[in-house]
Design an enzyme around this catalytic site. Structure first.
Site, PDB file in Angstrom:
ATOM      1  N   SER A 264      59.588  79.082  50.748  1.00  0.00           N
ATOM      2  CA  SER A 264      59.119  78.619  49.431  1.00  0.00           C
ATOM      3  C   SER A 264      59.089  79.775  48.447  1.00  0.00           C
ATOM      4  CB  SER A 264      57.710  78.031  49.576  1.00  0.00           C
ATOM      5  OG  SER A 264      57.110  77.806  48.321  1.00  0.00           O
TER       6      SER A 264
ATOM      7  N   TYR B 123      49.183  77.638  51.838  1.00  0.00           N
ATOM      8  CA  TYR B 123      50.609  77.316  51.898  1.00  0.00           C
ATOM      9  C   TYR B 123      51.455  78.554  51.621  1.00  0.00           C
ATOM     10  CZ  TYR B 123      55.059  75.050  50.716  1.00  0.00           C
ATOM     11  OH  TYR B 123      56.377  74.687  50.667  1.00  0.00           O
TER      12      TYR B 123
END
Length: 259
Positions: A151, A164
């Site tokens: 990500s 995350y």
């Protein structure tokens, strides 16, 4: 040598076996389809049996060889069971794609231990355990490809990265450690870094038209990503063509990260 023969030798996955976690939706599904259509026998691992069956059915309709395993990757027992079932389908995999993930984003001050543990279990520990199961055997055979989906939050904090972002940053470090260990034996380990992609994992942002438009404007190509944008990069990293590419984070983001 014809151009078709040359390209086939570089990129064909004929005879290879791939395991793709999170392969029944979003980026994982697109990658599973790309690997299968490039010739690999693909095992799709995810939770929902209905989505798994639909994915494998679509691949079968295209003449691809595929199977599915329903598993909970949030527990060590679930990961280990999934690994053994996946290897039973077509034999030990040559390619492992870790695309399964959870995207829980409470504000840092409200981040609970339960959310932290769930995030780390699925996003980091499952890829580690699967790598430990399959990586050494790839090395013994002299060929392997491990591909993680990470990500933008692995590189910068925004939109409440929280646990995350930590998990994705650690996943890129895991890829480098795996590359250091197994690349001398023909096993490359890399990550694909998406920009904003319209998938179920990003449903929270996808529901806000203004934010979607703002994210598209930040790219250089003028649009947000699609799951199919990852097909070519995945086939490249899974194939013989990428033999000298390892330990890398490859951005597939329309220029989002540099604009």
């Amino acid at each position: 040598m014809t151009s078709q023969t040359y390209l086939s030798e570089l990129f064909s996955l004929d005879g290879r076996v791939a395991v793709v976690t999170g392969g029944s939706s979003g980026i994982g599904r697109a990658i599973a389809g790309a690997l299968a259509r490039a010739g690999a026998s693909v095992v799709v691992v995810a939770r929902g049996e209905e989505e798994l069956a639909a994915t494998v059915g679509e691949l079968a309709a295209d003449g691809c060889r595929s199977a599915w395993v329903s598993a909970d990757l949030g527990t060590r027992e679930g990961v280990r069971a999934a690994a053994e079932q996946a290897a039973e389908a077509f034999g030990e995999p040559d390619i492992l794609v870790n695309s399964a993930g959870v995207n829980l984003r409470p504000p840092m001050g409200e981040l609970s231990v339960e959310v932290w543990d769930t995030t780390m279990a699925v996003n980091l520990e499952a890829p580690y355990l699967l790598g430990q199961r399959f990586g050494p055997r790839m090395a013994e055979r002299g060929f392997g490809r491990i591909i993680h989906i990470t990500s933008q939050q692995a590189h910068r904090a925004f939109v409440q990265s929280g646990a995350y972002g930590v998990s994705k940053g650690a996943l890129e470090s895991l890829a480098r450690s795996q590359a250091e260990t197994w690349s001398p034996y023909g096993v490359t380990c890399n990550t694909l870094v998406p920009g904003f992609v319209m998938t179920p994992l990003n449903a929270r942002l996808s529901s806000d038209p203004e934010k979607v438009a703002a994210l598209a404007a930040r790219t250089m190509v003028g649009r947000n990503g699609l799951a199919d944008d990852f097909a070519g990069a995945a086939v490249f990293l899974a194939s013989r063509a990428s033999a000298y590419v390892t330990g890398q984070a490859i951005f597939v983001d329309g220029g989002f990260s540099v604009h």
